[in-house]
Write an enzyme that holds these catalytic residues in place. Sequence first.
Site, mmCIF file in Angstrom:
data_model
loop_
_atom_site.group_PDB
_atom_site.id
_atom_site.type_symbol
_atom_site.label_atom_id
_atom_site.label_comp_id
_atom_site.label_asym_id
_atom_site.label_seq_id
_atom_site.Cartn_x
_atom_site.Cartn_y
_atom_site.Cartn_z
ATOM 1 N N VAL A 49 0.891 -1.193 0.125
ATOM 2 C CA VAL A 49 -0.070 0.051 0.115
ATOM 3 C C VAL A 49 0.877 1.147 0.063
ATOM 4 O O VAL A 49 2.005 1.119 0.693
ATOM 5 C CB VAL A 49 -1.013 0.150 1.339
ATOM 6 C CG1 VAL A 49 -1.828 1.249 1.300
ATOM 7 C CG2 VAL A 49 -1.780 -1.206 1.187
ATOM 8 N N LYS A 50 0.612 2.307 -0.758
ATOM 9 C CA LYS A 50 1.461 3.319 -1.179
ATOM 10 C C LYS A 50 0.815 4.652 -0.797
ATOM 11 O O LYS A 50 -0.444 4.924 -0.848
ATOM 12 C CB LYS A 50 1.704 3.561 -2.403
ATOM 13 C CG LYS A 50 2.947 4.184 -2.942
ATOM 14 C CD LYS A 50 3.239 4.302 -4.363
ATOM 15 C CE LYS A 50 4.368 5.075 -4.913
ATOM 16 N NZ LYS A 50 4.466 5.326 -6.433
ATOM 17 N N VAL A 51 1.398 5.168 0.552
ATOM 18 C CA VAL A 51 0.619 6.508 1.203
ATOM 19 C C VAL A 51 1.527 7.641 0.905
ATOM 20 O O VAL A 51 2.778 7.465 0.941
ATOM 21 C CB VAL A 51 0.416 6.192 2.470
ATOM 22 C CG1 VAL A 51 -0.732 5.123 2.797
ATOM 23 C CG2 VAL A 51 1.297 5.860 3.468
#
Length: 217
Positions: free
Chosen positions: A82-84
Amino acid sequence: MKFFVDTADVEAIKELTALGMVDGVTTNPSLIMKSGRDILEVTKEICEIVAGPVSAETVALDAEGMIAEGRKLAKIAPNITVKVPLTWDGLKACKVLSDEGHMVNVTLCFSANQALLAAKAGATFISPFVGRLDDINVDGMELIADIRTIYDNYDFKTQILAASIRTVNHVSQAAMIGADVMTAPPEVIRKLAAHPLTDKGLEAFLKDWEKTGQKIL
Ligand code: E4P
């Protein structure tokens, strides 16, 4: 150094994977737009081709929204990262998602202090954007070197993922510094093989070979 390919172009990913050049994939909202595909569909397809981490980016601005999006994206496949974004809310989301056992890539990092925070929030990867710093006349490679020093000083396990790689020199410089991973567009990865002396040498060898009149097959 691990090679990630920075694209949502499935054909390019297939081609480079067949050559053993792909340890993972990074995508972002702009790359999804460029692909013209649905994020869930194209990301699933990429995860079926590549065994390593595949980054899929959230788009909410608040931590709660990022966490909900992250959980949904993580359901696509076990290799989803997951890229935040590196905002205060992004760090909150990183902590929650990584505590839940998800891989998290904290993106849009432009300073060593930001990288320090991401490591403390449990990021799997930190993505310093080399090319975008170079664009504003700041040496992006210095940032990679600073983060390497800081992470090594304190034995942080977060992997440095050199991002926004635009040139072949960026790749070799990031490797010399000791970035754990680099992510580059397919065309930059292909260009790594090119050298004018290789072309010139090959031409000369083939000319001489012709003069021998021989055949191998
Ligand atoms: C990284 O994860 C980003 O997707 C990417 O490297 C950004 O590159 P750009 O600055 O060339 O858009």
